[in-house]
Motif scaffolding. Structure first.
Motif, PDB file in Angstrom:
ATOM      1  N   THR A  46       0.854  -1.182   0.000  1.00  0.00           N
ATOM      2  CA  THR A  46       0.000   0.000   0.000  1.00  0.00           C
ATOM      3  C   THR A  46       0.894   1.237   0.000  1.00  0.00           C
ATOM      4  O   THR A  46       1.998   1.226   0.534  1.00  0.00           O
ATOM      5  CB  THR A  46      -0.933   0.044   1.222  1.00  0.00           C
ATOM      6  N   THR A  47       0.402   2.291  -0.635  1.00  0.00           N
ATOM      7  CA  THR A  47       1.129   3.558  -0.691  1.00  0.00           C
ATOM      8  C   THR A  47       0.154   4.683  -0.384  1.00  0.00           C
ATOM      9  O   THR A  47      -1.044   4.444  -0.214  1.00  0.00           O
ATOM     10  CB  THR A  47       1.738   3.787  -2.088  1.00  0.00           C
ATOM     11  N   SER A  48       0.631   5.905  -0.351  1.00  0.00           N
ATOM     12  CA  SER A  48      -0.254   7.043  -0.098  1.00  0.00           C
ATOM     13  C   SER A  48      -1.218   7.270  -1.253  1.00  0.00           C
ATOM     14  O   SER A  48      -2.241   7.941  -1.094  1.00  0.00           O
ATOM     15  CB  SER A  48       0.571   8.301   0.146  1.00  0.00           C
ATOM     16  N   THR A  49      -0.947   6.689  -2.419  1.00  0.00           N
ATOM     17  CA  THR A  49      -1.819   6.878  -3.582  1.00  0.00           C
ATOM     18  C   THR A  49      -2.625   5.637  -3.946  1.00  0.00           C
ATOM     19  O   THR A  49      -3.400   5.670  -4.890  1.00  0.00           O
ATOM     20  CB  THR A  49      -0.988   7.296  -4.811  1.00  0.00           C
ATOM     21  N   GLY A  50      -2.438   4.524  -3.238  1.00  0.00           N
ATOM     22  CA  GLY A  50      -3.201   3.317  -3.543  1.00  0.00           C
ATOM     23  C   GLY A  50      -2.443   2.050  -3.240  1.00  0.00           C
ATOM     24  O   GLY A  50      -1.802   1.926  -2.203  1.00  0.00           O
ATOM     25  N   VAL A  51      -2.466   1.120  -4.198  1.00  0.00           N
ATOM     26  CA  VAL A  51      -1.860  -0.200  -4.013  1.00  0.00           C
ATOM     27  C   VAL A  51      -0.879  -0.461  -5.147  1.00  0.00           C
ATOM     28  O   VAL A  51      -1.136  -0.116  -6.295  1.00  0.00           O
ATOM     29  CB  VAL A  51      -2.947  -1.299  -4.006  1.00  0.00           C
ATOM     30  N   SER A  52       0.231  -1.087  -4.818  1.00  0.00           N
ATOM     31  CA  SER A  52       1.233  -1.457  -5.804  1.00  0.00           C
ATOM     32  C   SER A  52       1.369  -2.974  -5.828  1.00  0.00           C
ATOM     33  O   SER A  52       1.494  -3.606  -4.780  1.00  0.00           O
ATOM     34  CB  SER A  52       2.582  -0.831  -5.433  1.00  0.00           C
ATOM     35  N   LEU A  53       1.316  -3.550  -7.030  1.00  0.00           N
ATOM     36  CA  LEU A  53       1.524  -4.986  -7.223  1.00  0.00           C
ATOM     37  C   LEU A  53       2.807  -5.145  -8.036  1.00  0.00           C
ATOM     38  O   LEU A  53       2.823  -4.843  -9.230  1.00  0.00           O
ATOM     39  CB  LEU A  53       0.347  -5.623  -7.964  1.00  0.00           C
ATOM     40  N   PRO A  54       3.887  -5.614  -7.421  1.00  0.00           N
ATOM     41  CA  PRO A  54       5.153  -5.711  -8.138  1.00  0.00           C
ATOM     42  C   PRO A  54       5.188  -6.813  -9.191  1.00  0.00           C
ATOM     43  O   PRO A  54       6.091  -6.851 -10.011  1.00  0.00           O
ATOM     44  CB  PRO A  54       6.180  -5.979  -7.036  1.00  0.00           C
ATOM     45  N   GLN A  55       4.199  -7.703  -9.189  1.00  0.00           N
ATOM     46  CA  GLN A  55       4.118  -8.779 -10.176  1.00  0.00           C
ATOM     47  C   GLN A  55       2.743  -8.760 -10.820  1.00  0.00           C
ATOM     48  O   GLN A  55       1.889  -7.956 -10.464  1.00  0.00           O
ATOM     49  CB  GLN A  55       4.386 -10.125  -9.512  1.00  0.00           C
TER      50      GLN A  55
END
Length: 66
Positions: A46-55
């Motif tokens: 999770t980040t301040s702008t949403g969600v990150s999926l590295p794959q």
């Protein structure tokens, strides 16, 4: 740490959960976000702008992404 009823509160700046042997991280939580791991490989963050999926995201069944 405060313990009351069924809730647990940890007042700290960062929390890391590892398997019992201490060789693999499962979760890292900090004010900047939360990262979930499998076999020490980041899977979701999770980040301040949403969600990150590295794959890649693998979704089965009905999928509706707006």
């Amino acid at each position: 740490m405060r313990i009351g009823n069924a809730s647990r509160y940890f007042d700290c700046n960062q929390i890391s959960l590892r398997i019992a042997a201490g060789s693999q991280t499962m979760l890292n939580a900090a004010p900047s976000g939360v990262t979930l791991y499998t076999s020490n490989s980041s899977k979701l963050a999770t980040t301040s702008t949403g969600v990150s999926l590295p794959q890649d995201l693998d979704v089965d069944g009905h999928t509706n992404l707006d």
